[in-house]
Design a protein around this motif. Structure first.
Motif, PDB file in Angstrom:
ATOM      1  N   ALA A   1       0.544  -1.143   0.188  1.00 58.20           N
ATOM      2  CA  ALA A   1       0.028  -0.133  -0.156  1.00 58.20           C
ATOM      3  C   ALA A   1       0.584   1.211  -0.374  1.00 58.20           C
ATOM      4  CB  ALA A   1      -0.869  -0.462   0.650  1.00 58.20           C
ATOM      5  N   VAL A   2       2.179   1.172   0.674  1.00 59.32           N
ATOM      6  CA  VAL A   2       2.889   2.201   1.021  1.00 59.32           C
ATOM      7  C   VAL A   2       3.989   2.633  -0.367  1.00 59.32           C
ATOM      8  CG1 VAL A   2       4.379   3.532   1.974  1.00 59.32           C
ATOM      9  CG2 VAL A   2       2.856   2.479   3.546  1.00 59.32           C
ATOM     10  N   GLY A   3       4.085   2.133  -1.110  1.00 61.23           N
ATOM     11  CA  GLY A   3       4.659   1.973  -2.670  1.00 61.23           C
ATOM     12  C   GLY A   3       6.282   1.900  -2.827  1.00 61.23           C
ATOM     13  N   VAL A   4       6.953   2.302  -1.558  1.00 64.33           N
ATOM     14  CA  VAL A   4       8.797   2.785  -1.657  1.00 64.33           C
ATOM     15  C   VAL A   4       9.034   1.053  -2.049  1.00 64.33           C
ATOM     16  CG1 VAL A   4       7.116   4.913  -0.328  1.00 64.33           C
ATOM     17  CG2 VAL A   4       8.440   2.929   0.558  1.00 64.33           C
ATOM     18  N   PRO A   5      10.350   1.584  -2.320  1.00 66.76           N
ATOM     19  CA  PRO A   5      10.991   0.511  -2.335  1.00 66.76           C
ATOM     20  C   PRO A   5      11.232  -0.391  -1.542  1.00 66.76           C
ATOM     21  CG  PRO A   5      12.049   2.727  -3.799  1.00 66.76           C
ATOM     22  CD  PRO A   5      10.877   2.992  -3.015  1.00 66.76           C
ATOM     23  N   GLU A   6      11.386  -0.194   0.193  1.00 67.04           N
ATOM     24  CA  GLU A   6      11.580  -0.731   0.869  1.00 67.04           C
ATOM     25  C   GLU A   6      10.458  -0.316   2.141  1.00 67.04           C
ATOM     26  OE1 GLU A   6      14.680  -2.721  -1.425  1.00 67.04           O
ATOM     27  OE2 GLU A   6      14.396  -1.199  -1.111  1.00 67.04           O
ATOM     28  N   THR A   7      10.429  -0.770   2.765  1.00 68.69           N
ATOM     29  CA  THR A   7       9.515  -0.340   4.445  1.00 68.69           C
ATOM     30  C   THR A   7      10.317  -1.463   5.549  1.00 68.69           C
ATOM     31  OG1 THR A   7       7.540   0.596   3.599  1.00 68.69           O
ATOM     32  CG2 THR A   7       7.277  -0.052   5.161  1.00 68.69           C
ATOM     33  N   ALA A   8      10.793  -0.785   6.433  1.00 69.34           N
ATOM     34  CA  ALA A   8      11.302  -0.744   7.732  1.00 69.34           C
ATOM     35  C   ALA A   8      10.043  -1.469   8.695  1.00 69.34           C
ATOM     36  CB  ALA A   8      12.017  -0.690   8.116  1.00 69.34           C
ATOM     37  N   PHE A   9      10.538  -2.882   9.282  1.00 64.40           N
ATOM     38  CA  PHE A   9       9.345  -3.257  10.666  1.00 64.40           C
ATOM     39  C   PHE A   9       9.803  -3.291  12.070  1.00 64.40           C
ATOM     40  CE2 PHE A   9       6.812  -4.056   6.490  1.00 64.40           C
ATOM     41  CZ  PHE A   9       5.449  -2.966   7.042  1.00 64.40           C
ATOM     42  N   VAL A  10       9.972  -2.793  12.737  1.00 67.89           N
ATOM     43  CA  VAL A  10      10.954  -2.226  13.822  1.00 67.89           C
ATOM     44  C   VAL A  10       9.820  -2.687  15.069  1.00 67.89           C
ATOM     45  CG1 VAL A  10      11.868  -0.618  15.578  1.00 67.89           C
ATOM     46  CG2 VAL A  10      12.143  -0.051  12.839  1.00 67.89           C
ATOM     47  N   CYS A  11      10.588  -4.097  16.128  1.00 65.56           N
ATOM     48  CA  CYS A  11      10.229  -4.659  16.508  1.00 65.56           C
ATOM     49  C   CYS A  11      11.376  -5.564  18.278  1.00 65.56           C
ATOM     50  CB  CYS A  11       9.760  -6.233  15.907  1.00 65.56           C
ATOM     51  SG  CYS A  11       8.729  -6.012  15.242  1.00 65.56           S
ATOM     52  N   ARG A  12      11.074  -5.416  19.160  1.00 61.70           N
ATOM     53  CA  ARG A  12      11.554  -5.472  19.933  1.00 61.70           C
ATOM     54  C   ARG A  12      12.497  -6.974  19.199  1.00 61.70           C
ATOM     55  NH1 ARG A  12       6.742  -4.983  22.547  1.00 61.70           N
ATOM     56  NH2 ARG A  12       6.228  -7.169  22.316  1.00 61.70           N
ATOM     57  N   SER A  13      13.936  -7.023  20.582  1.00 60.11           N
ATOM     58  CA  SER A  13      14.869  -7.985  20.089  1.00 60.11           C
ATOM     59  C   SER A  13      15.106  -8.826  20.785  1.00 60.11           C
ATOM     60  CB  SER A  13      15.448  -7.434  18.911  1.00 60.11           C
ATOM     61  OG  SER A  13      17.051  -8.566  19.078  1.00 60.11           O
ATOM     62  N   ASP A  14      15.469  -9.938  21.316  1.00 58.71           N
ATOM     63  CA  ASP A  14      16.152 -10.614  22.549  1.00 58.71           C
ATOM     64  C   ASP A  14      17.913 -11.311  22.479  1.00 58.71           C
ATOM     65  OD1 ASP A  14      13.408 -10.849  23.655  1.00 58.71           O
ATOM     66  OD2 ASP A  14      13.876 -13.062  22.419  1.00 58.71           O
ATOM     67  N   VAL A  15      18.021  -9.978  21.199  1.00 57.15           N
ATOM     68  CA  VAL A  15      19.881  -9.960  20.608  1.00 57.15           C
ATOM     69  C   VAL A  15      20.119  -9.500  21.259  1.00 57.15           C
ATOM     70  CG1 VAL A  15      19.746 -12.899  20.533  1.00 57.15           C
ATOM     71  CG2 VAL A  15      19.246 -11.370  18.530  1.00 57.15           C
ATOM     72  N   ALA A  16      19.303  -8.292  20.443  1.00 55.93           N
ATOM     73  CA  ALA A  16      20.263  -6.674  19.362  1.00 55.93           C
ATOM     74  C   ALA A  16      18.529  -5.654  20.586  1.00 55.93           C
ATOM     75  CB  ALA A  16      19.696  -6.359  18.666  1.00 55.93           C
ATOM     76  N   ASP A  17      19.643  -4.103  19.887  1.00 55.72           N
ATOM     77  CA  ASP A  17      18.977  -3.344  20.628  1.00 55.72           C
ATOM     78  C   ASP A  17      17.135  -3.381  19.956  1.00 55.72           C
ATOM     79  OD1 ASP A  17      20.677  -1.642  22.400  1.00 55.72           O
ATOM     80  OD2 ASP A  17      21.017  -1.706  20.896  1.00 55.72           O
ATOM     81  N   TYR A  18      17.360  -4.165  18.564  1.00 55.74           N
ATOM     82  CA  TYR A  18      15.867  -3.827  17.722  1.00 55.74           C
ATOM     83  C   TYR A  18      16.365  -4.495  16.350  1.00 55.74           C
ATOM     84  CZ  TYR A  18      15.096   0.983  19.659  1.00 55.74           C
ATOM     85  OH  TYR A  18      14.875   2.230  20.132  1.00 55.74           O
ATOM     86  N   ALA A  19      14.978  -5.685  16.883  1.00 61.66           N
ATOM     87  CA  ALA A  19      14.972  -6.571  15.281  1.00 61.66           C
ATOM     88  C   ALA A  19      14.007  -5.602  13.984  1.00 61.66           C
ATOM     89  CB  ALA A  19      13.492  -7.982  15.822  1.00 61.66           C
ATOM     90  N   LEU A  20      14.257  -6.012  13.158  1.00 59.51           N
ATOM     91  CA  LEU A  20      14.562  -4.956  11.645  1.00 59.51           C
ATOM     92  C   LEU A  20      13.679  -6.136  10.662  1.00 59.51           C
ATOM     93  CD1 LEU A  20      15.121  -2.542  13.600  1.00 59.51           C
ATOM     94  CD2 LEU A  20      15.653  -1.554  10.689  1.00 59.51           C
ATOM     95  N   SER A  21      12.403  -6.084  10.398  1.00 60.23           N
ATOM     96  CA  SER A  21      12.355  -6.294   8.865  1.00 60.23           C
ATOM     97  C   SER A  21      12.083  -6.213   7.955  1.00 60.23           C
ATOM     98  CB  SER A  21      11.150  -7.750   9.209  1.00 60.23           C
ATOM     99  OG  SER A  21       9.961  -6.799  10.083  1.00 60.23           O
ATOM    100  N   PHE A  22      12.164  -6.210   6.988  1.00 58.90           N
ATOM    101  CA  PHE A  22      11.950  -5.497   5.387  1.00 58.90           C
ATOM    102  C   PHE A  22      11.376  -6.056   4.289  1.00 58.90           C
ATOM    103  CE2 PHE A  22      16.280  -5.064   7.025  1.00 58.90           C
ATOM    104  CZ  PHE A  22      16.416  -4.022   7.845  1.00 58.90           C
TER     105      PHE A  22
END
Length: 286
Positions: free
Chosen positions: A42-63
């Motif tokens: 729906a956004v239509g840009v090349p990539e959208t990042a989704f920022v979540c909590r992580s148990d092994v890093a500061d954040y977990a990102l999916s693209f």
């Protein structure tokens, strides 16, 4: 039905102009992959990042591109950490992000510029100019003039790196369907075509990136490909620092800084950085 705010950030912009739009969704822990794909489409840009909590890093990102998930995205990483700093959720300093390409370091400077580490280079197949040139609308001899190889490399995503002579980059006539078929056949994301600039130019090289197989006909800044190109330029020219231009043909010029760290002649760190600028917020119903 839920409303999700998507922040749009121009990553790798130049003094607030140009760059490549990235979508960023914060606090995305309760979104399913299907919802993430719907939002990215729906956004239509090349990539959208989704920022979540992580148990092994500061954040977990999916693209997510408009049509699929990818393991890593440089410009969306920059957009996400620039936004977190801009919203005062994080201060300056070093952070870790968990991605499908591994746990990677990110540094945020006082001015908001972001410098991200990428995976170490994986050198893959080389290809013949005769097999590539027609998809770019040029003669194979133009590629051969550089005496440089066409090679697939990954520092997070696999792209095919294609040298062309100075002055040719903006004259390409792209066969997107053929590139998509080639990339699916050879398990790569896209083509990263580049020309080396004269020594007195402000940019080491100028680039174009085509990834129609993942729903991106062309994009104006590709962080993951820039890291891999930096390794290519180090291997063939010895460059440890490069300033890359991308997006000129789209009238969306971007500036991408790269840095290579070596130990005993081997690459030990790949970093890519630049600035960001806020564009707008859009709301998507999922």
């Amino acid at each position: 039905m839920r409303q999700v705010d998507v922040y749009l950030v121009r990553a790798f912009s130049i003094s607030g102009q140009g760059g490549n739009l990235a979508g960023v969704v914060l606090d995305a822990d309760d979104l399913t992959n299907q919802q993430k794909l719907l939002i990215a489409n729906a956004v239509g840009v090349p990539e959208t990042a989704f920022v979540c909590r992580s148990d092994v890093a500061d954040y977990a990102l999916s693209f997510f591109t408009p049509i699929t998930e990818v393991d890593f995205c440089g410009h969306a990483t920059l957009g996400a950490f620039w936004l977190l700093h801009h919203l005062e959720r994080i201060s300056t300093g070093g952070y870790k992000q968990e991605t499908k390409a591994g746990i990677l370091s990110v540094e945020v400077a006082k001015n908001g510029h972001v410098l991200m580490s990428q995976s170490l280079p994986v050198w893959k197949s080389e290809f013949k100019a005769e097999d590539i040139a027609a998809m770019l609308g040029i003669q194979a001899q133009l590629i051969l003039q550089s005496s440089l190889p066409i090679q697939a490399i990954s520092t997070g995503l696999v792209d095919v790196f294609i040298p062309v002579p100075y002055g040719v980059l903006d004259c390409l006539e792209i066969d997107s369907d053929a590139i998509a078929r080639f990339c699916m056949e050879h398990d790569c994301v896209g083509f990263h075509v580049f020309e080396m600039n004269p020594p007195d130019a402000p940019y080491t090289a100028s680039c174009r990136n085509f990834a129609p197989a993942v729903g991106i006909p062309e994009e104006s800044a590709t962080g993951s490909s820039s890291g891999a190109l930096a390794c290519y330029l180090n291997k063939h020219f010895g460059y440890r620092h490069s300033i890359l231009e991308q997006g000129r043909a789209m009238k969306m010029s971007s500036r991408i800084a790269t840095q290579i760290t070596l130990s005993d002649g081997e690459v030990t760190q790949v970093q890519v950085g630049g600035e960001g600028i806020f564009d707008k917020i859009i709301t998507i119903d999922v």
